[in-house]
Scaffold this motif. Structure first.
Motif, short mmCIF file in Angstrom:
data_model
loop_
_atom_site.label_atom_id
_atom_site.label_comp_id
_atom_site.label_asym_id
_atom_site.label_seq_id
_atom_site.Cartn_x
_atom_site.Cartn_y
_atom_site.Cartn_z
N PHE A 34 0.86 -1.18 0.00
CA PHE A 34 0.00 0.00 0.00
C PHE A 34 0.90 1.23 0.00
O PHE A 34 1.81 1.36 0.83
CB PHE A 34 -0.90 0.01 1.23
N ASP A 35 0.64 2.15 -0.92
CA ASP A 35 1.44 3.37 -1.06
C ASP A 35 1.02 4.38 0.01
O ASP A 35 -0.09 4.92 -0.02
CB ASP A 35 1.24 3.95 -2.46
N LEU A 36 1.93 4.64 0.95
CA LEU A 36 1.64 5.57 2.03
C LEU A 36 1.84 7.03 1.63
O LEU A 36 1.52 7.94 2.40
CB LEU A 36 2.53 5.26 3.24
N PRO A 82 -2.86 10.08 -1.27
CA PRO A 82 -3.98 10.52 -0.43
C PRO A 82 -4.62 9.34 0.29
O PRO A 82 -4.57 8.20 -0.19
CB PRO A 82 -4.94 11.15 -1.45
N VAL A 83 -5.21 9.61 1.43
CA VAL A 83 -5.84 8.55 2.22
C VAL A 83 -7.34 8.81 2.38
O VAL A 83 -7.96 8.32 3.33
CB VAL A 83 -5.16 8.43 3.62
N ASP A 84 -7.92 9.54 1.46
CA ASP A 84 -9.36 9.81 1.54
C ASP A 84 -10.17 8.52 1.54
O ASP A 84 -11.15 8.39 2.30
CB ASP A 84 -9.79 10.68 0.35
N THR A 85 -9.77 7.56 0.70
CA THR A 85 -10.49 6.29 0.64
C THR A 85 -10.38 5.55 1.96
O THR A 85 -11.37 4.96 2.44
CB THR A 85 -9.94 5.41 -0.50
N ASN A 126 -5.37 1.77 11.63
CA ASN A 126 -3.93 1.72 11.86
C ASN A 126 -3.16 2.46 10.76
O ASN A 126 -2.12 3.08 11.02
CB ASN A 126 -3.45 0.28 11.97
N ILE A 127 -3.64 2.39 9.52
CA ILE A 127 -2.99 3.14 8.45
C ILE A 127 -3.02 4.64 8.76
O ILE A 127 -2.01 5.35 8.63
CB ILE A 127 -3.66 2.86 7.10
N LEU A 128 -4.17 5.13 9.18
CA LEU A 128 -4.29 6.56 9.49
C LEU A 128 -3.44 6.94 10.70
O LEU A 128 -2.81 8.00 10.73
CB LEU A 128 -5.75 6.91 9.72
N ARG A 129 -3.41 6.08 11.70
CA ARG A 129 -2.57 6.33 12.87
C ARG A 129 -1.09 6.31 12.49
O ARG A 129 -0.30 7.11 12.99
CB ARG A 129 -2.87 5.28 13.93
N TRP A 130 -0.74 5.41 11.60
CA TRP A 130 0.65 5.20 11.21
C TRP A 130 1.25 6.43 10.53
O TRP A 130 2.45 6.68 10.64
CB TRP A 130 0.74 3.99 10.30
N ARG A 131 0.42 7.17 9.84
CA ARG A 131 0.93 8.38 9.14
C ARG A 131 1.54 9.37 10.14
O ARG A 131 2.43 10.13 9.78
CB ARG A 131 -0.21 9.05 8.37
N ILE A 191 -10.64 -6.76 1.45
CA ILE A 191 -10.39 -5.55 2.24
C ILE A 191 -9.17 -4.82 1.70
O ILE A 191 -9.20 -3.60 1.46
CB ILE A 191 -10.21 -5.91 3.73
N ASN A 192 -8.08 -5.57 1.50
CA ASN A 192 -6.85 -4.96 0.99
C ASN A 192 -7.10 -4.24 -0.34
O ASN A 192 -6.65 -3.10 -0.55
CB ASN A 192 -5.77 -6.02 0.79
N GLU A 193 -7.78 -4.92 -1.25
CA GLU A 193 -8.00 -4.35 -2.57
C GLU A 193 -8.89 -3.11 -2.50
O GLU A 193 -8.67 -2.14 -3.22
CB GLU A 193 -8.61 -5.42 -3.48
N ALA A 194 -9.88 -3.14 -1.61
CA ALA A 194 -10.76 -1.98 -1.46
C ALA A 194 -10.01 -0.77 -0.90
O ALA A 194 -10.33 0.38 -1.24
CB ALA A 194 -11.94 -2.33 -0.55
N ILE A 195 -9.01 -1.02 -0.06
CA ILE A 195 -8.23 0.07 0.51
C ILE A 195 -7.23 0.62 -0.50
O ILE A 195 -6.95 1.83 -0.53
CB ILE A 195 -7.48 -0.41 1.78
N GLY A 196 -6.68 -0.26 -1.34
CA GLY A 196 -5.70 0.17 -2.32
C GLY A 196 -4.41 -0.62 -2.35
O GLY A 196 -3.44 -0.22 -3.00
#
Length: 358
Positions: free
Chosen positions: A174-176, A179-182, A310-315, A338-343
């Motif tokens: 996942f590219d950190l 954008p993380v809008d999704t 956790n992705i949002l916290r990790w930023r 789930i992974n695919e839906a997130i990106g």
């Protein structure tokens, strides 16, 4: 095997950067070179400190590293691991670069691991092979019929020696940096779907004392609730002490780990969790260790909830990390969805092999 290919057990140094750490550094470099050669990725690199902390931690799992030298150069290695309280299986990583294959190195190491497995009274050997994201030659389908990997010299060696390809795992990233809008949108949806019976809790290790027993219970369920094909997996026993020992190993390796979990309010027990880990360098790749929704709590979008949270916290914890790398069984469609839906996007694969000793 000639005397020039004698197998030695690696002696662990006092520290990863001390005067006696040359062999540990060579082992780490070999491990990283194997990952780059087989998967065509630098994402899976270890540091010597991470390697040492894992090999030294023998309270719950034993670790032995064996090496072969030729002319003083380390040309092959194998790391053997087994749970002290889990009686069935030994797992191992066999490491020989393509340039050093075909001279008996890999065969000698595999024979040594089988000998050690039998001497321990274990009846199952398990190992992994790494594979590139695109296939260009003959392939192998696992016993699950989910996924496919390209044949390699190591996979051919396992086939010749009676191993079965039981499972294929997908390595996704996942590219950190984007954008993380999704991710935020998916989190909001998941929180609404979960409802008031589920509450998000988050921490950076060490785990708060009041959460250790519940976290231990959730970690133990990885051995029973995660898809494992026909692999023989013993149920693991976890308590607060084992959580502390595991986290000491992670911290001793210079790593940082964030946990996002969901508490089931009516019972007070953790229902799901996700772990993200990074090494000492702020530009390191982030690794997802475990994600699990306990079987009795599935159907409430908790997997999406803990991963997005956790992705949002990790930023805020590792803002310079470029991406997250994770492995999931190909038959684990709920988690891959789930992974695919997130990106997340697939970048490589791993084969999970098993041999039963009779």
């Amino acid at each position: 095997m000639s005397t020039a290919l004698a197998i030695e057990q690696l002696a662990l140094p006092a520290s990863a950067d001390g005067p006696d750490a040359a062999d540990l550094i060579a082992l780490t470099e070999l491990n990283n070179a194997i990952c780059r050669e087989d998967a065509d990725l630098a994402d899976l690199d270890f540091t010597p400190a991470e390697m040492l902390s894992g090999l030294r931690d023998d309270a719950d799992r034993a670790h032995r590293a064996y090496v072969i030298r030729e002319g003083g150069r380390l040309v092959g290695a194998c790391i053997l691991n087994y749970g002290l309280a889990e009686p069935t299986a030994v797992d191992f990583d066999l490491m020989v670069l393509a340039a050093d294959r075909g001279h008996g190195v890999e065969d000698a190491l595999l024979a040594r691991i089988e000998e050690e497995t039998r001497s321990l009274g274990r009846t199952v050997m398990q190992a992994w092979t790494l594979h590139r994201g695109r296939t260009s030659g003959p392939t192998i389908v696992p016993a699950t019929d989910w996924g496919v990997v390209e044949r390699t010299p190591l996979s051919d060696q396992f086939l010749t020696n009676g191993f079965v390809l039981e499972q294929v795992e997908r390595n996704s990233t996942f590219d950190l940096r984007g954008p993380v809008d999704t991710v935020q949108h998916r989190l909001d949806e998941s929180l609404a779907a979960a409802g008031p019976d589920y509450r998000l809790v988050e921490w950076t290790i060490p785990t708060p004392p009041e959460l250790r027993e519940g976290y231990a219970w959730a970690l133990s369920r990885m051995s029973t609730d995660a898809p494992s094909a026909a692999l023989e997996i013993d149920e693991e026993k976890w308590d607060a002490g084992r959580v502390e020992r595991r986290e000491k190993r992670i911290l001793d390796g210079g790593q940082t780990m964030s946990v996002s979990a969901v508490l089931h309010v009516p019972t007070g027990r953790l229902a799901a969790f996700n772990e993200l880990v990074i090494g000492t360098e702020p530009d390191d790749v982030t690794h997802q260790y475990s994600t699990l929704v306990l079987r009795e709590h599935r159907g409430h979008r908790l997997g999406m909830l803990v991963k997005c949270a956790n992705i949002l916290r990790w930023r805020g914890i590792a803002p310079r990390s470029p991406k997250i790398s994770t492995f999931n069984a190909e038959e684990n469609r709920p988690m891959l969805d789930i992974n695919e839906a997130i990106g997340f996007a697939p970048v490589s694969y791993a084969g999970v092999w098993q041999k039963k000793l009779v």
